[in-house]
Design an enzyme around this catalytic site. Structure first.
Site, PDB file in Angstrom:
ATOM      1  N   ASP A  75      -3.446 -14.385  -1.747  1.00  0.00           N
ATOM      2  CA  ASP A  75      -2.966 -14.699  -0.394  1.00  0.00           C
ATOM      3  C   ASP A  75      -4.128 -14.776   0.591  1.00  0.00           C
ATOM      4  O   ASP A  75      -4.195 -15.685   1.422  1.00  0.00           O
ATOM      5  CB  ASP A  75      -1.976 -13.629   0.102  1.00  0.00           C
TER       6      ASP A  75
ATOM      7  N   TYR B 108       0.841  -1.207   0.000  1.00  0.00           N
ATOM      8  CA  TYR B 108       0.000   0.000   0.000  1.00  0.00           C
ATOM      9  C   TYR B 108       0.867   1.245   0.000  1.00  0.00           C
ATOM     10  O   TYR B 108       0.544   2.244  -0.641  1.00  0.00           O
ATOM     11  CB  TYR B 108      -0.965   0.019   1.201  1.00  0.00           C
TER      12      TYR B 108
END
Lengths: 376, 89
Positions: free
Chosen positions: A238, A123
């Site tokens: 994930d 991020y």
């Protein structure tokens, strides 16, 4: 029971429960009580990726062309995901490691948390590319009311379990008064807190990410913010694996395949666990409302996003024996599947991103001008 | 019509469809436009979990997703016999 980093007592991890048995001593994986966790570790490690390998530079140009409401949707989602992964990057380690009794589950938890830290770092990678100084974005995460409301619900079950584990490990079972508050600490109470915490984590991995995922992939459907979408696909892959692990833990308990007391607790707290999930669904719908409060984006609106939350909740809840509470029979966002399919995730991002991987490749781009001087 | 390469998938609330054994059950369902939820197509997410009422299937890869005793993952199985399934939406 006091925590020890190397339990000197001889134990047999093949008969220990997943949690609240003897602390783990030898990290050995030649034998496993629940081999699924070892398989999940292998799979997760095979997914290893680095955010820097994904080129997000084109996103900066795309971002400038978004409308204000679309910018709001994009940035708010990134903020929320940053919060989720901030929590997930540390909490399974702090809450679960001190009480885990199986080496394969201990290592799975560490592997799982480690991947959440990759997500957090990605991020920053995305935001640093969009803004010269992303500080304002990060600072807003702890003051934005809409995000804080979710943060409270996400962290409270973890915090409760961590606090009671600390009391138990330092002072043992009994009634303890801390800062004027009385706490009844016993094994049953600890296990109940663990059960609720695991349900809250399951709900987080199962649906909380999906509103953001849907928005990201809706941008990608319009060929916008594609670098970001590539990263989010890797994250989604994930998260699917992490979800599988919490579904396994909850089902092992419910079916009496681990600690028999946890099977009793699962039955006893059935309604409370279900309420945690329903509350998460409700909050995600409210979040969709906040996202689209300043206007919609092409291809997605609040109503359809809420239907998707219900659709995905039906699937996730039936996986842990909670039935299908919502009346949504077909996938309102069928194109989402293409982005969540791991075949479509580029296995080695560097192959397209770093020019040195393209040695010997010819320029295959042909434009109309190339035929400009071509006569028959 | 059962030979070794072609079986029949009987689906609750749907007409029966042919099933070729060189394709996964999911690919067979998609070939006939039967809507099945899926994500990973590799057996680790469990999105395509489906009830197997009758018949046998074989996994092409070790499934990691949680599946109950009466369930299977169409994305990573091939049919070994005619099968009866129920798709949960």
């Amino acid at each position: 029971m006091k925590y020890t980093t190397f339990n000197q007592k001889r134990t047999n991890p093949l008969v220990e429960p997943m949690f609240f048995g003897n602390p783990v001593n030898v990290a050995r994986y030649d034998q496993q009580k629940h081999s699924i966790f070892e398989k999940l570790i292998e799979k997760q490690i095979s997914f290893f990726w680095r955010p820097e390998e994904v080129d997000v530079s084109k996103d900066r140009v795309d971002f400038q062309s978004l409308s204000d409401s679309e910018k709001h949707i994009f940035i708010s989602n990134l903020k929320y995901q940053t919060l989720l992964d901030s929590v997930q990057g540390r909490s399974p380690n702090i809450a679960f490691l001190p009480i885990i009794s199986l080496p394969e589950l201990e290592t799975w938890t560490e592997t799982w948390s480690f991947f959440e830290t990759i997500h957090s770092r990605s991020y920053t990678h995305i935001l640093r590319n969009l803004f010269t100084d992303p500080s304002n974005i990060f600072d807003d995460i702890v003051v934005n009311e809409h995000i804080k409301q979710r943060a409270g619900d996400i962290s409270k079950y973890y915090d409760d379990l961590i606090f009671y584990t600390q009391l138990w490990q330092t002072q043992g079972e009994g009634v303890h008064t801390v800062d004027g508050e009385v706490h009844q600490v016993n094994m049953r109470e600890l296990k109940k807190k663990l059960y609720l915490c695991m349900n809250s984590v399951n709900a987080l991995e199962a649906i909380r990410f999906y509103v953001s995922f849907a928005c990201t992939f809706a941008f990608a459907e319009r060929e916008l913010m594609e670098g970001n979408s590539k990263i989010i696909r890797l994250i989604a892959r994930d998260e699917n694996l992490h979800l599988t692990s919490t579904q396994h833990i909850l089902n092992l308990w419910q079916k009496g395949k681990d600690d028999p007391e946890m099977a009793e607790i699962a039955e006893e707290l059935k309604d409370e666990a279900r309420a945690i999930f329903m509350q998460a669904v409700e909050q995600e719908k409210q979040w969709a409302g906040y996202l689209f409060g300043q206007g919609s984006m092409i291809g997605l609106n609040e109503e359809i996003l809420c239907q998707y939350v219900e659709y995905i909740a039906n699937h996730r809840m039936s996986a842990i024996g909670m039935g299908q509470p919502f009346d949504v029979t077909s996938n309102p966002l069928p194109w989402m599947n293409n982005y969540l399919n791991s075949d479509n995730v580029q296995v080695a991002p560097q192959e397209s991103e770093i020019s040195s991987y393209l040695v010997g490749q010819i320029d295959s781009e042909v434009n109309a001008e190339d035929f400009g001087d071509f006569d028959l | 019509m059962s030979d070794d390469t072609r079986f029949v998938i009987t689906i609750a609330d749907h007409k029966p469809i042919p099933c070729e054994t060189d394709k996964t059950v999911l690919e067979n369902l998609e070939a006939q436009n039967v809507e099945v939820h899926y994500h990973c197509r590799e057996g680790f997410c469990g999105a395509c979990r489906t009830k197997l009422i009758k018949g046998e299937v074989d996994y092409t890869t070790d499934p990691l997703a949680y599946i109950d005793d009466d369930e299977f993952l169409p994305c990573c199985t091939i049919a070994l016999t005619d099968i009866d399934i129920k798709i949960e939406y």
